[in-house]
Scaffold this motif. Structure first.
Motif, short mmCIF file in Angstrom:
data_model
loop_
_atom_site.label_atom_id
_atom_site.label_comp_id
_atom_site.label_asym_id
_atom_site.label_seq_id
_atom_site.Cartn_x
_atom_site.Cartn_y
_atom_site.Cartn_z
N ILE A 22 -116.69 63.49 -2.89
CA ILE A 22 -115.34 63.90 -2.75
C ILE A 22 -114.88 63.45 -1.39
O ILE A 22 -115.38 63.65 -0.30
CB ILE A 22 -115.27 65.54 -3.01
N ILE A 23 -113.58 62.86 -1.28
CA ILE A 23 -113.08 62.57 -0.06
C ILE A 23 -112.35 63.67 0.42
O ILE A 23 -111.52 64.09 -0.35
CB ILE A 23 -112.04 61.21 -0.41
N THR A 24 -112.62 64.19 1.55
CA THR A 24 -112.06 65.49 1.99
C THR A 24 -110.87 65.02 2.88
O THR A 24 -110.03 65.75 2.74
CB THR A 24 -113.13 66.30 2.63
N ARG A 25 -111.02 63.96 3.49
CA ARG A 25 -109.97 63.60 4.56
C ARG A 25 -109.96 62.26 4.80
O ARG A 25 -111.05 61.61 5.04
CB ARG A 25 -110.04 64.47 5.86
N ILE A 26 -108.99 61.53 4.94
CA ILE A 26 -108.70 60.34 5.68
C ILE A 26 -108.13 60.15 6.98
O ILE A 26 -106.81 60.77 7.04
CB ILE A 26 -108.14 59.25 4.65
N LEU A 27 -108.70 59.87 8.09
CA LEU A 27 -107.82 59.78 9.49
C LEU A 27 -107.74 58.19 9.69
O LEU A 27 -108.45 57.54 9.95
CB LEU A 27 -109.00 60.22 10.37
N VAL A 28 -106.37 58.01 9.90
CA VAL A 28 -105.93 56.82 10.34
C VAL A 28 -105.59 56.55 11.59
O VAL A 28 -104.31 57.27 12.17
CB VAL A 28 -104.70 56.49 9.43
N HIS A 29 -106.24 56.06 12.49
CA HIS A 29 -106.25 56.17 13.95
C HIS A 29 -105.04 54.88 14.43
O HIS A 29 -104.50 55.12 15.68
CB HIS A 29 -107.46 56.11 14.68
#
Length: 270
Positions: A22-29
């Protein structure tokens, strides 16, 4: 630049750690990649990764609602690391997983991309005119021969055209043409059907061999520096200007074709 074998090895490397998670979070920096990263990528949060697939040089992290479409560009690489590991310079996208791992896209030059393909939606423009995959039955000598008729462009530029066949990048175009005995400067329309049969077979052999060799890097894929590099390979002409040909000892020549360095033997390739 990562070519099809490197991208396929990347897919093979990340799939065991990502599929079923499961993808819990996507951080785009850093949103300013080759194309701006759209907000829609966050639709993947909370979704289970159904599969990791590849089309041409694009990687797809597939979920029920859509897919994250990733491209490594010229300098990009991906690795699977512990979620708690400190972010490195040029880590532009971090895809956190319920397993405690994260998938990281690192790209110093920012020519890579992270886009969103909606499930059931119209394919992104980037995908609409792609030719067949080179390691499938769709790609055969009849296709090359038919599409090449009356074409004056050099044979090397022709087989590197993604509308003809995807993924035959510069290294593997050079090597396949050498193995086939075809001068890369020859007009595509002047190559016979019999020679296209040999070329098709060699494109498949060269790419499959490169993927097989690259598989040796997979054991390190989950380490902090575990992205696969350019694996050891036997190159007969690529990058060997002025060195003797392995077959006839004639010095390898170099010429720019289609803005790409091209390496060949004037004696072995006609």
């Amino acid at each position: 630049m990562p070519e099809l074998p490197e991208v396929e090895v990347t897919r093979m490397g990340i799939a065991p750690f990502v599929e079923g998670q499961i993808i819990t979070r996507i951080l785009v920096h850093q949103r300013q990649m080759r194309w701006p990263i759209p907000e829609q990528v966050h639709l993947a949060e909370g979704q289970t990764v159904l599969s990791v697939t590849r089309r041409a040089k694009y990687l797809f992290i597939n979920t029920a609602v859509g897919a994250l479409m990733l491209h490594l560009g010229m300098s990009g690489k991906m690795r699977v690391v512990d979620k708690a590991l400190e972010r490195k310079k040029h880590d532009h996208v971090e895809i956190e997983l319920a397993s405690g791992k994260k998938l990281v896209l690192n790209d110093a030059r920012r020519f890579g991309s992270c886009l969103w393909q909606q499930a059931g939606g119209e394919p992104l423009t980037l995908l609409q005119k792609l030719g067949p995959e080179p390691l499938t039955d769709e790609f055969d000598s009849q296709r090359l021969f038919t599409l090449s008729r009356n074409r004056q462009m050099p044979i090397k530029a022709f087989i590197m055209d993604n509308a003809v066949v995807v993924g035959v990048g510069n290294i593997y175009a050079n090597e396949s043409l050498f193995k086939s005995g075809i001068d890369p400067r020859r007009a595509a329309g002047k190559v016979s059907k019999k020679r296209y049969e040999r070329l098709t077979q060699n494109i498949k052999l060269v790419l499959a061999s490169a993927i097989e060799q690259g598989g040796t890097t997979l054991r390190d894929f989950a380490q902090a520096d575990g992205s696969p590099g350019y694996f050891a390979q036997q190159l007969h002409v690529y990058g060997r200007t002025h060195e003797p040909c392995d077959v006839c000892q004639t010095p390898i020549r170099n010429k720019v074709i289609g803005q790409r360095n091209t390496f060949f033997c004037i004696k072995c390739q006609k």
